[in-house]
Structures are given as C-alpha cells and as structure tokens.
Design a protein around this motif. Structure first.
Motif, PDB file in Angstrom:
ATOM      1  N   TRP A 146       0.884  -1.235  -0.001  1.00  0.00           N
ATOM      2  CA  TRP A 146       0.023   0.042  -0.216  1.00  0.00           C
ATOM      3  C   TRP A 146       0.727   1.249   0.099  1.00  0.00           C
ATOM      4  O   TRP A 146       0.597   2.157  -0.938  1.00  0.00           O
ATOM      5  N   TRP A 147       1.821   1.247   0.828  1.00  0.00           N
ATOM      6  CA  TRP A 147       2.668   2.447   0.882  1.00  0.00           C
ATOM      7  C   TRP A 147       3.603   2.982  -0.414  1.00  0.00           C
ATOM      8  O   TRP A 147       3.357   3.763  -0.933  1.00  0.00           O
ATOM      9  N   ARG A 186       0.116   3.206  -3.410  1.00  0.00           N
ATOM     10  CA  ARG A 186      -1.118   3.951  -2.973  1.00  0.00           C
ATOM     11  C   ARG A 186      -0.995   5.303  -2.313  1.00  0.00           C
ATOM     12  O   ARG A 186      -1.859   6.002  -2.383  1.00  0.00           O
ATOM     13  N   SER A 187       0.226   5.655  -1.576  1.00  0.00           N
ATOM     14  CA  SER A 187       0.427   6.621  -0.662  1.00  0.00           C
ATOM     15  C   SER A 187       1.371   7.522  -1.515  1.00  0.00           C
ATOM     16  O   SER A 187       2.088   7.138  -2.562  1.00  0.00           O
ATOM     17  N   ARG A 188       1.127   8.777  -1.148  1.00  0.00           N
ATOM     18  CA  ARG A 188       1.995  10.001  -1.619  1.00  0.00           C
ATOM     19  C   ARG A 188       3.293   9.755  -1.234  1.00  0.00           C
ATOM     20  O   ARG A 188       4.365   9.862  -2.149  1.00  0.00           O
ATOM     21  N   LEU A 216       4.813   7.136  -3.746  1.00  0.00           N
ATOM     22  CA  LEU A 216       5.262   7.716  -4.971  1.00  0.00           C
ATOM     23  C   LEU A 216       6.350   8.301  -5.020  1.00  0.00           C
ATOM     24  O   LEU A 216       7.476   8.265  -5.842  1.00  0.00           O
ATOM     25  N   ARG A 226       9.369   5.943  -4.711  1.00  0.00           N
ATOM     26  CA  ARG A 226       9.576   5.004  -6.101  1.00  0.00           C
ATOM     27  C   ARG A 226      10.193   6.187  -7.187  1.00  0.00           C
ATOM     28  O   ARG A 226      11.104   5.945  -7.989  1.00  0.00           O
ATOM     29  N   SER A 227      10.045   7.409  -7.082  1.00  0.00           N
ATOM     30  CA  SER A 227      10.503   8.608  -8.028  1.00  0.00           C
ATOM     31  C   SER A 227      11.912   8.403  -7.711  1.00  0.00           C
ATOM     32  O   SER A 227      12.626   8.928  -8.800  1.00  0.00           O
ATOM     33  N   GLU A 236      13.485   5.636  -9.753  1.00  0.00           N
ATOM     34  CA  GLU A 236      13.414   5.843 -11.281  1.00  0.00           C
ATOM     35  C   GLU A 236      14.283   6.725 -11.892  1.00  0.00           C
ATOM     36  O   GLU A 236      14.883   6.567 -12.913  1.00  0.00           O
ATOM     37  N   ARG A 237      14.269   8.040 -11.321  1.00  0.00           N
ATOM     38  CA  ARG A 237      14.585   8.973 -12.004  1.00  0.00           C
ATOM     39  C   ARG A 237      14.815  10.203 -10.962  1.00  0.00           C
ATOM     40  O   ARG A 237      14.329  11.171 -11.028  1.00  0.00           O
ATOM     41  N   VAL A 296       2.320 -11.475 -28.619  1.00  0.00           N
ATOM     42  CA  VAL A 296       2.256 -10.777 -29.804  1.00  0.00           C
ATOM     43  C   VAL A 296       0.859 -11.217 -30.373  1.00  0.00           C
ATOM     44  O   VAL A 296       0.107 -10.352 -30.984  1.00  0.00           O
ATOM     45  N   ARG A 340      -2.364  -5.452 -22.756  1.00  0.00           N
ATOM     46  CA  ARG A 340      -2.150  -4.491 -21.710  1.00  0.00           C
ATOM     47  C   ARG A 340      -1.922  -4.777 -20.201  1.00  0.00           C
ATOM     48  O   ARG A 340      -0.799  -4.765 -19.758  1.00  0.00           O
ATOM     49  N   ARG A 400       1.491  -5.690 -18.041  1.00  0.00           N
ATOM     50  CA  ARG A 400       1.899  -4.857 -16.786  1.00  0.00           C
ATOM     51  C   ARG A 400       1.906  -5.921 -15.767  1.00  0.00           C
ATOM     52  O   ARG A 400       2.998  -5.578 -14.843  1.00  0.00           O
TER      53      ARG A 400
END
Ligand code: ATP
Ligand code: MG
Lengths: 324, 487
Positions: free
Chosen positions: A157-158, A161-163, A166, A169-170, A173-174, A295, A303, A307
């Motif tokens: 959840w953390w 789903r949580s800010r 987010l 993870r950011s 990632e970058r 394919v 999709r 995913r």
C-alpha cells in the motif's frame, strides 16, 4: 498424505517463509528508492546472533528483535552513508559488509552457541483460526507470521497507493526528475535504506528466535542471498516477492518429500530444485519471451498481462543523484 | 509576473556560458530567446528555473530578489520550465507522474485527481488519459503533461526550451494555441527558446539574442529574418548549391522486405536507394520509418523478402556486420544511443577506432580527436565528457566520429536541435560524402528539410510506405497529405 498433514505442511511453509518475506519487503523498499543493499547475508547473520544473545541475556523477546533491527539499521546506514555521502560503490560496500557480518557473528557469538533462549510464543487468533482450511494455515501461527503478512500489505500500500510511496519510487526511477519536483532524494534514500535494513535485521532475529531457534555459527548463511534473489524474482513488488518466498519454501518442502521418495538420488540434486524453479520462472517472465507470447494475445488482454508479467528494475537502482 | 535578470554569470571552467546577462520579461507577453548552439540559452533558463545556481547576478520577481535552491523552489515562486527532454517519470502512470511533487494529503485520492487532471487538460485542449504509462506516450504528449503540471503548480512564468523538436505538426499547433491563450487570457509570461525563426516570428512579440554567453541584441517582432540571423551569427557563410545526383549504381535494395516490432508491423517494403543519393523519409514519429532504418542498420531482423547492399545480399545482417559492410547508423537519442555518458571525446574516438588492437593508442586518439574537434567545429576539448557539450555540439561530434569511407549512412533527425549554421554545415558534410558514392537515407520531422535536402522522398503512415516522390517536384504540403494517409 491426508488433509491434516497437508495443512500442517502448508502452515510450516508459511512459518519458514515469514522471515524471508520480512527481509524481502525491507530490501524491496530500499531498492525501490534506488539503493541496493547487498549486505543482506551478513546483516542477517549478525542480527540473528545479536538478537539471540540480547534475548538470552535479558530474557526479553522484544529486546532481542530490537537488537536485531538495530544491527540491520546500522549496516544499512553504512551502505547509505558510503554511497550518498562518500559516493562509493554500493556493490563494493555491500560485499564488504556481507563478509564482515559473517565473520563478526561467528566471532562474537562463540560463547553463545547452542544455548536455550526465549522464543516467539504460539498465538492462535480467536474466531479467524476456525475458518476452514485457511484458519489453521494462516491464523493458527505466531506473532511473527502475522507481522510478515501485515507487512506485505502495508509496504505494498505504501509503495503504490500513498503519496510518500510515490516519492519513494520516483527516487529510484529518475532521481533528477524527482529532485526537480521537490523530492528530497538524499534524505529519502537514507530513510528507506535504514528502514529496509531494520526489517532485514528483524528477519535475521526471527530465525534465531522463532524459525530455527538458537544460535550457531553460520546459522542463516545463504538466506540473505536468497532474499536478494527473491526481490528480483518478485519484480520489486512486495506481494510478488512474498509469493516468491512462499514458492521457494514450497519447493524446499517438496524437495524434502522427494528426497525421501527417491533416496538413491543425490541430496544435492534436490537442493538445487528451488533454484532451478526460480531461474525457470525468471526466464519465463523475461521481457523478450513475454513479448513474443503476447504478440498474438487479444489486445484487450495484452496491456494488463504485460503490466503483470513484465517488470523492470527501478531505473536508477544503484546510481547517484546528479545535480550540479 | 515581471521577471528581471541582473548580471547573470555562469562559467564552466574556461567556458563562459553566461557572461553578465541582464534582461526583463514583462507579464502577458511571449518572448523568444535565440542564439546559436552553445550560446548559453539553456544555461540561462536553467538558472532562472532553479536547476542550476548562477556564479553571480540576481533574479528579481515582481521587484523581489529571489534565490532558488531547486526547481521545486522556483516553481513555488511561480517559475516553471519545460526541459528539452521532459523531466518526467517514464515508468509511472500519467496520473502518478502528475501527482508527484504536489504537496497535498497523505493517501492519494486517485479518482478525484484523475478527474482534476482531465479537466485541466480539457481547459487547454489536451486529451489526457490518466491511466496510461508515460513511456507509451509520444514526446508531444509528455510535453503537454509537463505543461499541465507546471500550471497546476502555479507557474506564472513558463519557459519552453526547444519545445517543437520531435513533436507532430498538430501537437505544435495545439501547443502554440495554448501558449497564446496563456499569455493573453491569463497574463502569464512565456519564454520560447528555439532555432526555428518562423516559429519565433509567429508566436513571439519580442526576442533576445545570445551569442557566446553574452546578450548581443533584442528586437520587436515581426522583423525581417535577416536581422535576427545577423544578430545570431557574426557571419553566415553563403549557402552552396548542391550538386545533383548522377550515379545510377544501386546502393541499397529492399524487395518485399517484412520488418516488424511488437508494436508495429510494416507492409512489405520495396525500395531502391542509389549510390550518391539522398533519400528522405517523412512521417509522424512511430509510423514505421524508424523501423526501416533500424532494419537497414541490422538492429531488427528482416522476416521475409530480401535486402541487398550493392550486389551483396544481406539477409542475415546484424549490427556489426552492417558496420563492417560500410553502413553507419545515427540514432535520434544522442546521449542514449550514440554517445556514452561519462566518457571523454578522446575515449569515444578510441572506441570507434576500427583497427584497434588490444592496446589503445591514446596519443594517436587524442591527436585525431583534436583534429576532428577542430575540423567539425565542436565547442569542447578532447578531454570534455560528452554531457558537457551542448546539444548541437553533441550532434557535431557524432558526425566527427563517422568512419571515413561508407556505402550507406542512416540518419535519424540529423539536425534536430541544431541552429541554422550547424544545420547547413552538417548537410555540406553529407554532400561531400555523396561525391564518393555514399548513399544517405534519413528521417526528419521537418518537412521543409526533407523537401530541400533529398533527391527522392517516401512518406510513412501507419506502417505503410507511400509511393516514392521526386523532391524537385513536390512540396511540404503534398507531403503533409501523404502523412495524413492519402495515396
Ligand atoms: N554542465 C556543463 N559542464 C560544462 N560545460 C557546460 C555544461 N553545461 C553547458 N556547458 C557549456 O556551456 C555552453 C552553453 O551551453 P548551453 O547548453 O546553455 O547552450 P545552448 O544555447 O542551449 O545551446 P543549444 O542550442 O545547442 O541547446 C556550451 O559551450 C556548453 O558546452
Ligand atoms: Mg539548449
């Protein structure tokens, strides 16, 4: 095997997998933030030893876990500091700490091998334990198992789903883009490396205080590497990682059963079984093969399947934040 | 918001990227910022938007001096910048990307946020799908998202650094409409950094021109293009007429070639490119022209049909065989695919050295690098790392690394992001190579460039290649129709 036995086996797989699940959740948090803490094997050994000794000396279970967590957090802090502040290679630091944790646990734990100590008490959850089949497997366990299960959902959840998740993870990632959005990448990486390390420490203590009670040299050796492999196997998702840990436990259990059935085959062959399975599944979900399989899939299914099956590591895993 | 820059200075070692620049931007207007490659435009804008710290000088917003520690800081003060390459999160969902950086609430209310985002998009004419992944979007769509994010973050001054490179014509029209709306209806200040004078003339009411880190002039628009060109470049060499093609030797021939990626399968291709010919490929990004180029470079397999280089069949072509056979490929992503971040120019040169043995001849490489850097007019030294070069100079350096004798050059957007002088210069270099019989197959999103530089042209649309048209007998408008899928 009758139903009762089967349930007992499944319950034991869950118990055996719980410390792995905890370690996997911790390392997943860390790696999602962009730091790879490779010291898991050493961390778990040292925290298993420390946790046991602390609990043994004080006769307090919670203190044992706290000591394990502290050791894990401390090792993780070294990884974070050397990579973020000193700009050292995370891989190198991780390896050195792995070796250090191993030797240190052997050395400091000498006096405490094969001694009795407190262990996590069994605690069946009223009402829930009476659910047919699931009840005895999941809810007729001890606190550690419940903690592991809660942890899977909490970290998931953390993360997704949580800010704060987010932002976490950011950073993995970058980081440059995250920094541009006002995310304090450095602080956040410190935080999640230390939290992840503490969880790994708890996992280490969980072995010596619950799953494999007691301490002896090399008590958990190899399990840290397994946890690291499962993080990858789980595609950096706590739920998939937990499934990986359970699968790993299940194949180990199956190997034991098979070994009894075919005593003429070498033990080593059966011990390799979990790994073969893991490699097989990793190949199967590799992007190229999934791409080929998909394919001809109907577009509506493509999709979501993609995913689910295709995963990539956090893009900035193991790299530094570059700005100015 | 009234924005004032006073005596901004920024040096990178020897290079004076910004040398004492003072400027004023008034609210409700759209400004252009012009200058040749490496003039210091991006640097100045990065300073204004908090991404880099100046060595000296002041930023004054509505009469108050400000210092920014980060881009987030600048956005909080009302300054937002759209970077050449959008600073977004490719693995994220559109919605997550939008939410990142907003400071409100602990748990994410996804449904409400998605609704807000859609509405915000609608307001500016953008069609936003919050559940898509950023990595599946086109550059133009990613740009729209960044713009919305900055607006939602309270930007009063919007900086757009070369926003039209790599986006489709429709997306450009949409972008310009929303920019006009922002300036006129909402009183925002906008700054457009661009090399395309037509765009600047079309959109801006005033321009500032930088050269070698200094502000060298300004002009109210519209004004004659020559005036701007003269401000930007001290002297512009006259354009040379290009020789027409004579050879009829086949350089590359594709017969019923089928190439496919998981995303797109091309219709069987029949194509002949002659030695010494420049063959242009137009089409919206992702219509298949990139796939053709990759197949010719040996990066994608040909599933059926045949391909020949000269008279040599190339059915089992891989990238290294292609290189050995005299095919060179230059991808659009300079830093991602063409250059290795962190390596110096000399190291690059040593890497591409074809006769290289086990030991690197460093002195030789360095000498060669120095000579090429000078010949190709790269602003940088043999010891610069590639990311220290400005975009235009990275492109020049890629050309400097091309082997000297080649049969076929494959180019993706060869002049993207280059100023007029560099563009001309690159095409001159390519023209020189045509004389030796090298064929050139290139993709460009700039239709004028395709018409002007090619001998023959084909257009891709949805995986189909159009008929081949003669460049001398066509124009951008006809190509536009072909791009739209007309036959
Ligand atoms: N991080 C850096 N390190 C060293 N030099 C740099 C760095 N960033 C920019 N420069 C140098 O500063 C000068 C100005 O670069 P800048 O990117 O501002 O140019 P520009 O006007 O935006 O050019 P272009 O039109 O090619 O984008 C160039 O000579 C470049 O090489
Ligand atoms: Mg620039």
């Amino acid at each position: 095997m009758d139903n009762g036995q089967l349930i007992a086996v499944l319950a034991s797989i869950l118990l055996q997998a719980s410390p792995l699940i905890i370690a996997v959740c911790g390392e997943t948090l860390t790696e999602r933030a962009g730091i790879v803490n490779l010291s898991l094997d050493g961390t778990m050994l040292l925290s298993a030893m420390t946790g046991f000794v602390a609990a043994h000396l004080t006769d307090n279970l919670m203190l044992g876990f706290a000591a394990g967590a502290a050791v894990g957090a401390f090792f993780a802090l070294i990884v974070a500091f050397s990579s973020i502040q000193l700009k050292q290679s995370q891989v190198a630091t991780g390896f050195v700490l792995t070796l250090l944790g191993d030797s240190l646990s052997a050395f400091l734990g000498q006096e405490y091998t094969r001694l009795p100590g407190p262990s996590v008490p069994h605690f069946a959850i009223p009402i829930l334990k009476d659910i047919p089949i699931l009840g005895p497997i999941i809810f007729n366990q001890d606190g550690l198992v419940y903690f592991a299960i809660l942890l899977i959902f909490a970290t998931s959840w953390w993360l997704f789903r949580s800010r704060p998740g987010l932002e976490l993870r950011s950073a993995g990632e970058r980081p440059e883009a995250a920094f541009a959005r006002g995310v304090n990448v450095r602080r956040l990486r410190y935080l999640y490396t230390v939290i992840g390390g503490a969880l790994v420490g708890i996992a280490g203590a969980a072995y010596s205080l619950d799953v494999k009670i007691g301490w002896s040299e090399g008590h958990t050796r190899g399990l840290g590497w397994i946890a690291l492999a499962i993080v990858i196997f789980g595609g950096w998702s706590p739920v998939r990682g937990a499934i990986g840990a359970l699968l790993f436990g299940a194949t180990k259990a199956a190997a034991t059963v098979l070994q009894r059935a075919f005593p003429e085959v070498s033990v080593v062959a059966f011990n390799a079984l979990p790994w073969l399975l893991m490699i097989g599944v990793l190949l199967l979900v590799s992007n190229k093969i999934v791409g080929r399989l998909l394919v001809n899939a109907p577009p509506a299914l493509k999709r979501p399947l993609q995913r689910m099956l295709q995963v990539a590591p956090p893009a900035a895993l193991g790299t530094e934040l570059k700005n100015e | 918001m009234r924005v004032e820059l006073q005596n901004i200075r920024k040096h990178f070692g020897e290079v004076r990227a910004n040398d004492d620049i003072s400027l004023i931007f008034e609210p409700g207007k759209i400004y252009g910022l012009l200058g040749e490659n490496g003039a210091g435009k991006s640097t100045l804008m990065k300073i204004l938007s908090g991404f880099q710290k100046p060595d000296g000088g002041k930023i004054i917003l509505d009469g108050k001096a400000r210092r920014f520690d980060s881009p987030a800081d600048a956005l909080a003060a009302g300054v937002g910048m759209l970077y050449q390459e959008p600073l977004d999160m490719p693995p994220f969902l559109v919605l997550e990307n939008y939410l990142l950086g907003q400071r409100r609430g602990f748990a994410v209310n996804a449904r409400q946020a998605a609704k807000d985002l859609r509405e915000l998009g609608k307001k500016y004419g953008f069609d936003i799908q919050p559940e898509e992944h950023i990595r599946d979007l086109s550059l133009g769509e990613r740009q729209q998202l960044e713009l919305l994010r900055l607006l939602a973050g309270g930007a009063q001054l919007l900086i757009l650094d070369e926003p039209t490179t790599g986006i489709s014509t429709e997306q450009k029209v949409l972008l310009f409409d929303s920019m006009r709306k922002l300036a006129k209806d909402e009183g925002k200040t906008l700054i457009l950094v661009s090399h395309k004078l037509d765009e600047v003339q079309d959109l801006c009411s005033q321009v500032f021109v930088l050269r070698k880190g200094k502000l060298v002039g300004e002009a109210k628009l519209p004004c004659p293009n020559e005036l701007l060109v003269n401000l930007m470049f001290e002297k512009l060499p006259p354009r040379r007429e290009r020789a027409s093609r004579e050879q009829k030797q086949v350089a590359l021939e594709l017969k019923d070639a089928v190439v496919a990626t998981p995303r797109l399968e091309l219709q069987p291709l029949n194509l002949t490119v002659y030695a010494g010919e420049v063959f242009g490929l137009a089409g919206l990004e992702g219509s298949g022209q990139e796939i053709l180029l990759k197949a010719c470079a040996g990066l994608l397999p040909i599933r059926s049909g045949s391909m020949q280089l000269g008279h040599q069949p190339l059915d089992q072509l891989d990238y290294h065989a292609a290189r050995a056979g005299g095919i060179s490929y230059m991808a659009a992503g300079r830093v991602e695919e063409g250059l290795v971040a962190g390596l110096t120019l000399t190291e690059h040169m040593a890497l591409v050295d074809q006769e290289a043995g086990f030991f690197v001849d460093w002195a030789g490489s360095r000498a060669r690098t120095k000579e090429r850097v000078q010949h190709f007019q790269v602003v940088g030294t043999s010891e610069s790392t590639v990311e220290q070069l400005s975009g235009g100079n990275q492109q020049r350096f890629l050309f400097a690394m091309l082997p000297s004798s080649l049969k076929l050059i494959l180019l993706e957007h060869p002049t993207r992001g280059l100023d007029i002088r560099s563009t001309d210069w690159i095409w001159q270099q390519l023209d020189e190579r045509r004389k030796d019989g090298t064929a050139i197959l290139f993709i460009s999103a700039d239709l004028d460039e395709v018409v002007e530089r090619s001998d023959r042209i084909a257009v891709f649309s949805g995986g189909r290649m159009s008929r081949v048209v003669d460049a001398a007998k066509t124009n951008a408008e006809e190509l536009g129709h072909l791009i739209g899928g007309e036959q």
